[in-house]
Design an enzyme around this catalytic site. Structure first.
Site, PDB file in Angstrom:
ATOM      1  N   ASP A 226       0.870  -1.177   0.000  1.00  0.00           N
ATOM      2  CA  ASP A 226       0.000   0.000   0.000  1.00  0.00           C
ATOM      3  C   ASP A 226       0.911   1.233   0.000  1.00  0.00           C
ATOM      4  O   ASP A 226       2.116   1.137   0.222  1.00  0.00           O
ATOM      5  CB  ASP A 226      -0.948  -0.044   1.207  1.00  0.00           C
ATOM      6  CG  ASP A 226      -2.141   0.887   1.029  1.00  0.00           C
ATOM      7  OD1 ASP A 226      -2.214   1.580  -0.010  1.00  0.00           O
ATOM      8  OD2 ASP A 226      -3.007   0.929   1.933  1.00  0.00           O
TER       9      ASP A 226
ATOM     10  N   CYS B  84     -10.587 -23.726  16.437  1.00  0.00           N
ATOM     11  CA  CYS B  84      -9.364 -23.442  15.677  1.00  0.00           C
ATOM     12  C   CYS B  84      -8.175 -24.064  16.413  1.00  0.00           C
ATOM     13  O   CYS B  84      -8.297 -24.450  17.576  1.00  0.00           O
ATOM     14  CB  CYS B  84      -9.202 -21.941  15.477  1.00  0.00           C
ATOM     15  SG  CYS B  84      -8.467 -21.073  16.869  1.00  0.00           S
TER      16      CYS B  84
HETATM   17  N1  GUN Z   1      -6.264   1.443   3.478  1.00  0.00           N
HETATM   18  C1  GUN Z   1      -7.504   1.614   3.982  1.00  0.00           C
HETATM   19  N2  GUN Z   1      -8.223   2.432   3.196  1.00  0.00           N
HETATM   20  C2  GUN Z   1      -7.430   2.798   2.171  1.00  0.00           C
HETATM   21  C3  GUN Z   1      -7.623   3.636   1.015  1.00  0.00           C
HETATM   22  O1  GUN Z   1      -8.681   4.209   0.789  1.00  0.00           O
HETATM   23  N3  GUN Z   1      -6.551   3.750   0.166  1.00  0.00           N
HETATM   24  C4  GUN Z   1      -5.373   3.116   0.391  1.00  0.00           C
HETATM   25  N4  GUN Z   1      -4.378   3.273  -0.496  1.00  0.00           N
HETATM   26  N5  GUN Z   1      -5.171   2.344   1.469  1.00  0.00           N
HETATM   27  C5  GUN Z   1      -6.190   2.181   2.351  1.00  0.00           C
HETATM   28 ZN    ZN Z   2     -10.203 -20.095  18.020  1.00  0.00          ZN
END
Ligand code: GUN
Ligand code: ZN
Length: 657
Positions: free
Chosen positions: A97, A286
Site C-alpha cells: 500500500d 481453531c
Molecule cells: N487502506 C484503507 N483504506 C485505504 C484507502 O482508501 N486507500 C489506500 N491506499 N489504502 C487504504
Molecule cells: Zn479459536
C-alpha cells in the site's frame, strides 16, 4: 517471461454465484486463489510469523505498507537492498500500500506520489498501489470530486509506462458516499486498466457500522468498474462482513484487524467480537482454541503476549473465507449472507439495499440453480431468484384462458404439486378455467409449478407470502377466483377447447425462459410429447420435429435445431443470440465452445446458464449453447469461454434437412 504473464491471464474466473466468484489472480510470484485474505504485515512488529502464515494458514498473498518502510531509514535501505520478498521472508505474492491510509489518519504524509510508486517498484512488490486520495464520508461533494479527479490523474500517470513494468498496479476507487462519483471513478479505473481495483475510503463507514452505505458504495463502484477484477475491499478486516462483500463482487480483503483486535484483547468470531476478559467458553475449534482454554489465553494476554489472540483471529478470518468459497461452489452464497447479516441489525439493513438494487444484481443471477433455494427468513423474498419469478408472474404472465381462475391449496410438502393433482387437472383441462396453485412463495400458475425455483425451493410450513392471492387477483384484473372444492367445482365452469395443461405448461415455461411470445411460436402446430414413467414431459415435438427437451433438474428447456429456428424467426436480433465471427462459427458448428473474444454481439437478457442461440453476423444459425459469460463480462474479458456449445449445425446438414 514475467512481462508476458502480465498482459495475459492475470485474473481468471473459475466459478460464479451472482456477483461472487472463485478466481485465480496471478502475480509475478504466483497464483492467488480468490476470494482471499491478505494478512497485513507490519514490518516493525511481526505478530504471527510469516512462515506460520504460509505453512499453517496457507496464505498465498501478504500486504504490507510501503510508506512505513520508506519512512524508516534502516528498513528502507534493507528493502531496497534485499527486495521485499527477502525482507519479509515470503516467496509468495506481496502487495504494498502507498501511505494513503496514513494520510487519512495523520492528516498528511511527506512523500510524493511518484516517489512512493517508484519505491514500491524498486523493492520488487508484486502489486503496487498508487497514492490515492482518501475520500472521507463527510467530505463535501466538491472535495470528494477533486480527490477523485486527482486519484484518476495519478492512475493515468502510473500506467503510462506500463509496458516495461513488472509489478502489477492497484488503482483504488474513491468517491466518498456519492454514488455517482464512485461509479464514475470505477469506470475510469477500469478504462485505465489496472490489475487490481481496491475500493478505498470505506474504513470510517465500517468503523461506524454504516453498512448499508458500505453496500451502496460497493455496488456503485462495481457498476462503474464492471466485472473486471480482482476487486479488493480496503480495510475490511471483520469476517462478519466477508460474505456480503464477496456476494457483491469483492475478491480480496486485507486484514490488519486480527492484530488490532488482539492488542485490545478482542477475539473475533464470524458473528461478532468478544473480549477475552468476558470469555469462559471459547466456542471455537481453531488450532489455538483446541490447544488452550480461555483462562490460558487470558493469562498470556495479561503477560502482553497477544500471539494466541492474533492467531485465533486470523483463523476465524481464514475459516470464514473457506466457508464462503464452498458456498460459491454450491451456489448457496445468498443463503449464507442472509444468515450472516443477522449477527447485527445494522448488517441486516443491507438486505434492503440489495432489494433496492435488484435490477443490477439480477443481471448476475442465473435463472436456475442446481440446488434448491432455502428460505432463511422474511428477507429471503428479496433474493433475486424469488423476486424475478414473482415479478414475471405479476407483470408478464398472461393467463391462457378467458374464464374464471380456479385455485388449489395443496399440501406444501408435496412438490411438484401438479403430480399430486393429476386427476383433477385432467378433469378441469376441458373447461374454460385458468389454474392457480397456492405455494409458499405465493399464488403460481399451476402450469409453472415444476420450474425453478417453484419446485426447487424449501420453505417453512407457514407461508412466506412473497405476494398474496389478493395481490395476484388485482394485478391480473381477475373477476372470478374460485377455490377448488372437488369435482363439484366443475359445475360452475363451462367447457372449452382451449390449450390443454401440457400445452399451457410449454407456453408458460417458454415465455418465462425465452421471452414473451416464445410459447406461442413453439406451440403453433401439432404437438406431441415423449413422457417419462412419472408422466413428466421429456421431449416436445411440433409437426413431427423434435423442438425441445426438458432439463430434468429445473423444468426448463434445451433447444433442438427446429426449436432454435422457430425462435430465431420469432425474435429479432439481438434477442436470445450470441453473435460470433465467421472464424468462430466454423468451430462452433463442429461443437467447439464459443470464446469470448469472437463474440461480436450478445443479448443483454441472457443470464448465466441460459440456453442461447449462436448466430453469425448475418444471423445464420450456428449452434445452440449454454451461456457462461453475460454481455457485461464478454465486453471486458478477452480470454475465456463465453458459451458452451450444446449442438453445432453444419452448413451442409443445414441445407440437406
Ligand atoms: N487502506 C484503507 N483504506 C485505504 C484507502 O482508501 N486507500 C489506500 N491506499 N489504502 C487504504
Ligand atoms: Zn479459536
Amino acid at each position: 517471461m514475467l512481462n508476458l504473464l502480465k498482459n495475459d491471464k492475470m485474473f481468471e474466473i473459475k466459478r460464479k454465484d451472482g456477483l461472487a466468484r472463485l478466481g485465480e489472480f496471478t502475480t509475478p510470484h504466483g497464483t492467488v486463489e480468490t476470494p482471499a485474505i491478505m494478512p497485513v504485515i507490519n514490518p516493525n512488529r511481526e505478530l504471527v510469523p510469516v512462515k506460520k502464515l504460509e505453512k499453517e494458514f496457507g496464505t498465498q498473498v501478504l500486504i504490507t505498507n510501503s510508506y512505513i518502510l520508506y519512512k524508516d531509514q534502516e528498513l528502507k535501505d534493507k528493502s531496497l537492498d534485499r527486495g521485499i520478498h527477502d525482507l519479509l521472508g515470503f516467496q509468495g505474492s506481496i502487495m504494498t500500500d502507498s501511505g494513503t491510509f496514513q494520510a487519512h489518519v495523520y492528516g498528511d504524509i511527506d512523500v510524493e506520489a511518484e516517489e512512493i510508486l517508484e519505491f514500491q517498484r524498486n523493492i520488487g512488490s508484486d502489486v503496487i498501489t498508487i497514492l490515492d486520495e482518501f475520500t472521507e464520508p463527510d467530505d463535501s461533494r466538491e472535495t470528494a470530486e477533486e480527490k477523485v479527479q486527482k486519484t484518476i490523474e495519478r492512475a493515468e500517470h502510473a500506467l503510462r509506462s506500463k509496458e516495461d513494468q513488472i509489478s502489477l498496479t492497484a488503482l483504488p476507487i474513491q468517491g466518498s458516499i456519492y454514488l455517482d462519483l464512485r461509479k464514475r471513478c470505477g469506470k475510469s479505473m477500469g478504462e485505465i486498466k489496472g490489475d487490481l481495483y481496491p475500493i478505498g475510503g470505506v474504513v470510517p463507514l465500517m468503523e461506524d457500522y454504516r453498512f448499508h452505505e458500505l453496500a451502496e458504495v460497493i455496488i456503485a463502484s462495481k457498476k462503474g468498474l464492471g466485472p473486471r477484477g480482482p476487486v479488493h475491499l480496503f480495510g475490511a478486516g471483520h469476517p462478519m462482513l466477508y460474505s456480503l462483500a464477496v456476494l457483491l463482487g469483492c475478491d480480496l480483503f486485507d486484514s490488519s484487524s486480527y492484530a488490532k483486535y488482539a492488542k485490545r484483547g478482542d477475539m473475533m468470531y464470524p458473528e461478532g467480537t468478544k473480549n477475552i476478559e468476558d470469555i469462559d467458553h471459547l466456542g471455537c475449534e481453531c488450532p489455538v482454541c483446541s490447544s488452550y482454554d480461555a483462562e490460558e489465553i487470558r493469562e498470556s494476554y495479561k503477560k502482553n503476549d497477544i500471539e494466541l489472540l492474533a492467531e485465533h483471529n486470523l483463523w476465524t478470518c481464514f475459516r470464514e473465507m473457506n466457508k464462503i468459497k464452498q458456498s460459491i461452489k454450491e451456489g448457496s452464497l445468498w443463503e449464507m449472507v442472509e444468515r450472516r447479516v443477522r449477527s447485527h441489525p445494522k448488517l441486516l439493513e443491507t438486505l434492503k439495499v440489495l432489494n433496492q438494487e435488484y435490477r443490477f444484481l439480477e443481471r448476475f443471477e442465473p435463472r436456475s440453480r442446481r440446488r434448491a433455494s432455502l428460505y432463511t427468513g422474511q428477507e429471503s423474498i428479496y433474493r433475486p431468484t424469488f423476486k424475478r419469478i414473482k415479478r414475471w408472474i405479476l407483470n408478464d404472465y398472461i393467463p391462457p384462458k378467458k374464464g374464471p381462475t380456479v385455485y388449489f391449496e395443496p399440501d406444501q410438502s408435496k412438490k411438484p404439486y401438479s403430480r399430486f393433482f393429476r386427476e383433477e387437472i385432467d378433469m378441469i383441462e376441458d373447461y374454460d378455467a385458468n389454474l392457480l396453485v397456492s405455494t409458499q412463495i405465493g399464488p403460481v400458475p399451476f402450469e409453472m409449478d415444476e420450474i425453478y425455483p417453484i419446485a426447487q425451493s424449501v420453505f417453512p410450513s407457514h407461508p412466506a407470502n412473497i405476494f398474496s392471492l389478493r395481490h395476484y387477483k388485482r394485478k391480473k384484473k381477475i373477476d372470478e377466483l374460485i377455490r377448488w372444492e372437488g369435482k363439484s367445482t366443475l359445475d360452475i365452469l363451462s367447457k372449452s377447447k382451449g390449450p390443454n395443461f401440457d400445452e399451457m405448461k410449454i407456453k408458460a415455461t417458454a415465455d418465462y425462459q425465452f421471452g414473451e411470445g416464445a410459447g406461442s411460436a413453439l406451440t403453433d402446430g401439432t404437438l406431441k410429447y415423449v413422457k417419462n414413467n412419472k408422466g413428466r414431459i421429456k421431449n416436445v415435438k411440433l409437426d413431427q420435429n423434435h423442438i425441445l427437451s426438458v432439463r430434468h433438474y429445473d423444468g426448463f428447456f434445451t433447444l433442438k435445431k427446429t426449436g432454435a429456428e422457430i425462435l430465431l424467426n420469432h425474435f429479432s436480433p439481438p434477442d436470445l443470440r450470441i453473435e460470433v465471427t465467421e472464424e468462430s462459427a466454423e468451430f462452433n458448428r463442429d461443437g467447439k465452445s464459443v470464446f469470448s473474444k469472437f463474440v461480436t454481439h450478445m443479448s443483454s437478457d441472457l443470464r448465466h446458464g441460459d440456453e442461447a442461440i449462436v448466430v453469425t453476423e448475418n444471423d445464420e444459425l450456428v449452434a445452440t449453447a449454454r451461456v457462461l459469460l453475460i454481455k457485461d463480462e464478454v465486453k471486458v474479458f478477452d480470454r475465456g469461454l463465453a458459451a458452451g456449445v450444446r449442438v453445432g449445425f453444419n452448413l451442409n446438414e443445414n441445407t440437406s434437412t
